[in-house]
Design a protein around this motif. Structure first.
Motif, mmCIF file in Angstrom:
data_model
loop_
_atom_site.group_PDB
_atom_site.id
_atom_site.type_symbol
_atom_site.label_atom_id
_atom_site.label_comp_id
_atom_site.label_asym_id
_atom_site.label_seq_id
_atom_site.Cartn_x
_atom_site.Cartn_y
_atom_site.Cartn_z
ATOM 1 N N VAL A 80 0.706 -1.364 -0.171
ATOM 2 C CA VAL A 80 -0.058 -0.074 -0.225
ATOM 3 C C VAL A 80 0.737 1.431 0.087
ATOM 4 C CG1 VAL A 80 -1.562 0.698 1.386
ATOM 5 C CG2 VAL A 80 -1.584 -1.184 0.850
ATOM 6 N N LEU A 81 1.227 2.338 -0.582
ATOM 7 C CA LEU A 81 1.598 2.975 -0.940
ATOM 8 C C LEU A 81 0.745 4.347 -0.144
ATOM 9 C CD1 LEU A 81 1.879 3.391 -5.117
ATOM 10 C CD2 LEU A 81 3.636 2.837 -3.523
ATOM 11 N N ALA A 82 2.021 5.785 0.485
ATOM 12 C CA ALA A 82 0.872 6.640 1.383
ATOM 13 C C ALA A 82 -0.195 6.271 0.502
ATOM 14 C CB ALA A 82 2.023 7.723 1.302
ATOM 15 N N SER A 83 -0.425 7.389 -0.701
ATOM 16 C CA SER A 83 -1.755 7.522 -0.915
ATOM 17 C C SER A 83 -2.919 6.557 -0.506
ATOM 18 C CB SER A 83 -1.349 7.832 -2.356
ATOM 19 O OG SER A 83 -1.672 7.020 -3.120
ATOM 20 N N GLY A 84 -2.362 5.523 -0.725
ATOM 21 C CA GLY A 84 -3.549 4.401 -0.417
ATOM 22 C C GLY A 84 -3.314 4.640 1.510
ATOM 23 N N GLN A 85 -2.756 4.967 2.422
ATOM 24 C CA GLN A 85 -3.504 4.843 3.323
ATOM 25 C C GLN A 85 -3.934 5.833 3.391
ATOM 26 O OE1 GLN A 85 0.606 3.946 5.995
ATOM 27 N NE2 GLN A 85 1.651 2.551 4.728
ATOM 28 N N ARG A 86 -3.669 7.398 2.703
ATOM 29 C CA ARG A 86 -4.340 8.231 2.898
ATOM 30 C C ARG A 86 -5.521 8.132 2.924
ATOM 31 N NH1 ARG A 86 -0.920 11.397 0.860
ATOM 32 N NH2 ARG A 86 -1.973 11.896 -1.142
ATOM 33 N N ALA A 87 -6.206 7.078 1.558
ATOM 34 C CA ALA A 87 -7.401 7.471 1.373
ATOM 35 C C ALA A 87 -8.020 5.495 2.630
ATOM 36 C CB ALA A 87 -7.776 5.908 0.444
ATOM 37 N N LEU A 88 -7.388 5.402 3.170
ATOM 38 C CA LEU A 88 -8.288 4.823 4.361
ATOM 39 C C LEU A 88 -8.351 5.231 5.396
ATOM 40 C CD1 LEU A 88 -5.899 1.342 4.593
ATOM 41 C CD2 LEU A 88 -7.960 1.285 3.526
ATOM 42 N N ARG A 89 -7.726 5.931 5.595
ATOM 43 C CA ARG A 89 -7.258 7.162 6.459
ATOM 44 C C ARG A 89 -9.139 7.717 6.538
ATOM 45 N NH1 ARG A 89 -2.059 7.393 7.626
ATOM 46 N NH2 ARG A 89 -1.659 8.771 6.068
ATOM 47 N N LYS A 90 -9.628 8.890 5.304
ATOM 48 C CA LYS A 90 -10.377 9.281 5.138
ATOM 49 C C LYS A 90 -11.429 8.139 5.295
ATOM 50 C CE LYS A 90 -11.621 12.769 1.683
ATOM 51 N NZ LYS A 90 -11.151 12.609 0.301
ATOM 52 N N THR A 91 -11.581 6.934 4.173
ATOM 53 C CA THR A 91 -12.624 6.536 4.430
ATOM 54 C C THR A 91 -13.319 6.091 5.742
ATOM 55 O OG1 THR A 91 -11.770 5.880 2.543
ATOM 56 C CG2 THR A 91 -13.535 4.042 3.983
ATOM 57 N N GLN A 92 -12.029 5.463 7.135
ATOM 58 C CA GLN A 92 -12.314 5.140 8.313
ATOM 59 C C GLN A 92 -12.796 6.074 8.874
ATOM 60 O OE1 GLN A 92 -9.752 1.830 9.995
ATOM 61 N NE2 GLN A 92 -10.289 0.834 8.403
ATOM 62 N N GLY A 93 -12.231 7.289 8.864
ATOM 63 C CA GLY A 93 -12.726 8.749 9.393
ATOM 64 C C GLY A 93 -13.562 8.827 8.839
#
Lengths: 108, 190
Positions: A80-93
Motif C-alpha cells: 500500500v502506497l502513502a496515497s492508499g494509506q491516506r485514502a484508508l484513513r479518510k474512509t475510516q474517519g
C-alpha cells in the motif's frame, strides 16, 4: 496537490489485507485472508480490484521468483502506497463519524 | 488397466512439469535430454496413433531417458524416477512442500486444468501468471482440507465468479472508447 480517491468497501478490505500481510502480501495470501474474515471472492475478481487500486496509484506491485508449489509461476507482491494509506484513513474517519448515529438510530 | 495413451499422457505431464518447475535451473545436458525426450514422445504419439510396431521400444527409451535425466538431478529438479514395475509409481513429483502435483499424473485433476485454461483465456497477459499461480496454490491448500470433489466444485465456482468482473472491466473499456469516439465525431460535425 495530490488527488484523493474514494474507495469502495471491497477496495478498503483489500487495502487492509495488504497492510496486515505486510511483506507477504500476494494474491493467494490476500485471497485466503479475505476468506478467513468472511469475504470470499474469486481470484480473478480480486485481481480486477488490485489492478484498479494500482491504476488509482494506491498500491504498487512487483513480481517475485517462480516457486515449485505454484507450477513454476511467479508471485505478484503488493504494497500500500502513502496515497492508499491516506485514502484508508479518510474512509475510516468518515465511518467513525457516522457510526454513533447508526448505534443511536438502531436503539430508538 | 493402463493403456499406451495413459503412458503418453503421463510423459507429457512429466515433461511439462520439468519445464515449468525447473526452467531456471536446468543444465545444458538436461536441456538437450529434454529436447530429445520431446522428440521421443512425439514419435511415441505417432506410433500409437498409427498403430506402429515401435511403441514398446519407444516407451522403454523414454523411460530410460527420464531416468537418466532424473539421475542428473540439480537443485529443485521436480521429478525423480525410481525402480518400479509400473511407470506411474516409478515417477514421482518431489520438492513440493504441499505434495502438490503428486496426483497430477495419470490424467487426474482435470478440473484444475480446465479452470487453469479458462482463467488464462479470461485474464489479461500481465495477470495470467500470478493469478493462475495463486489459483493453483489455493487449489492445493483446499484439496488437502476439503478433498478433491469439493475442491473441484470450488475451482469451477472460481471461474464462474471471475467471468462477470472481467467482462464488466472489458465492457467499461469499450464504453469509454465509444464515448471518446462519439465525442470526436461530434467535434467534426460542428
Amino acid at each position: 496537490m495530490q488527488k484523493d480517491f474514494y474507495i469502495a468497501e471491497f477496495e478498503e478490505l483489500v487495502l487492509l489485507a495488504i497492510l496486515k500481510l505486510g511483506s507477504d502480501a500476494y494474491g493467494a495470501a490476500i485471497h485466503e485472508l479475505l476468506e478467513d474474515v468472511g469475504r470470499s471472492t474469486a481470484i480473478g475478481a480480486l485481481y480486477t480490484t488490485l489492478s484498479r487500486l494500482e491504476d488509482k496509484g494506491l498500491v504498487a506491485s512487483w513480481m517475485g521468483d517462480p516457486t515449485p508449489e505454484r507450477g513454476g509461476r511467479a508471485k505478484r507482491f503488493f504494497k500500500v502506497l502513502a496515497s492508499g494509506q491516506r485514502a484508508l484513513r479518510k474512509t475510516q474517519g468518515t465511518r467513525a463519524k457516522l457510526s454513533p448515529s447508526l448505534v443511536e438510530g438502531g436503539a430508538s | 488397466m493402463k493403456t499406451e495413451k495413459d503412458d503418453l499422457e503421463l510423459y507429457r505431464d512429466v515433461l511439462r512439469l520439468i519445464k515449468e518447475r525447473s526452467r531456471l535451473e536446468l543444465s545444458e545436458e538436461q536441456r538437450s535430454i529434454l529436447e530429445y525426450l520431446d522428440q521421443l514422445v512425439d514419435q511415441y504419439r505417432n506410433s500409437i496413433l498409427h498403430k506402429g510396431t515401435q511403441a514398446d521400444s519407444l516407451n522403454e527409451r523414454i523411460y530410460l531417458e527420464l531416468k537418466h535425466l532424473s539421475a542428473l538431478e540439480s537443485t529443485g529438479f521436480p521429478v525423480v524416477v525410481k525402480k518400479g514395475s509400473l511407470l506411474s509409481s516409478a515417477i514421482k513429483a518431489v520438492s513440493s512442500p504441499l505434495g502438490a502435483l503428486s496426483r497430477t499424473f495419470g490424467g487426474q485433476k482435470a478440473a484444475m486444468r480446465n479452470c487453469e485454461l479458462i482463467l488464462s483465456l479470461l485474464l489479461n497477459k500481465a495477470e495470467q501468471e500470478p493469478a493462475i499461480g495463486d489459483f493453483l496454490e489455493r487449489y492445493e491448500q483446499k484439496c488437502q482440507r476439503l478433498g478433491r470433489r469439493r475442491t473441484d466444485l470450488w475451482a469451477y465456482s472460481e471461474v464462474l465468479r471471475t467471468v462477470w468482473p472481467v467482462l464488466k472491466r472489458k465492457l467499461g473499456t469499450l464504453l469509454k472508447l465509444f464515448i471518446a469516439a462519439d465525442w470526436v465525431r461530434r467535434q467534426f460535425h460542428q
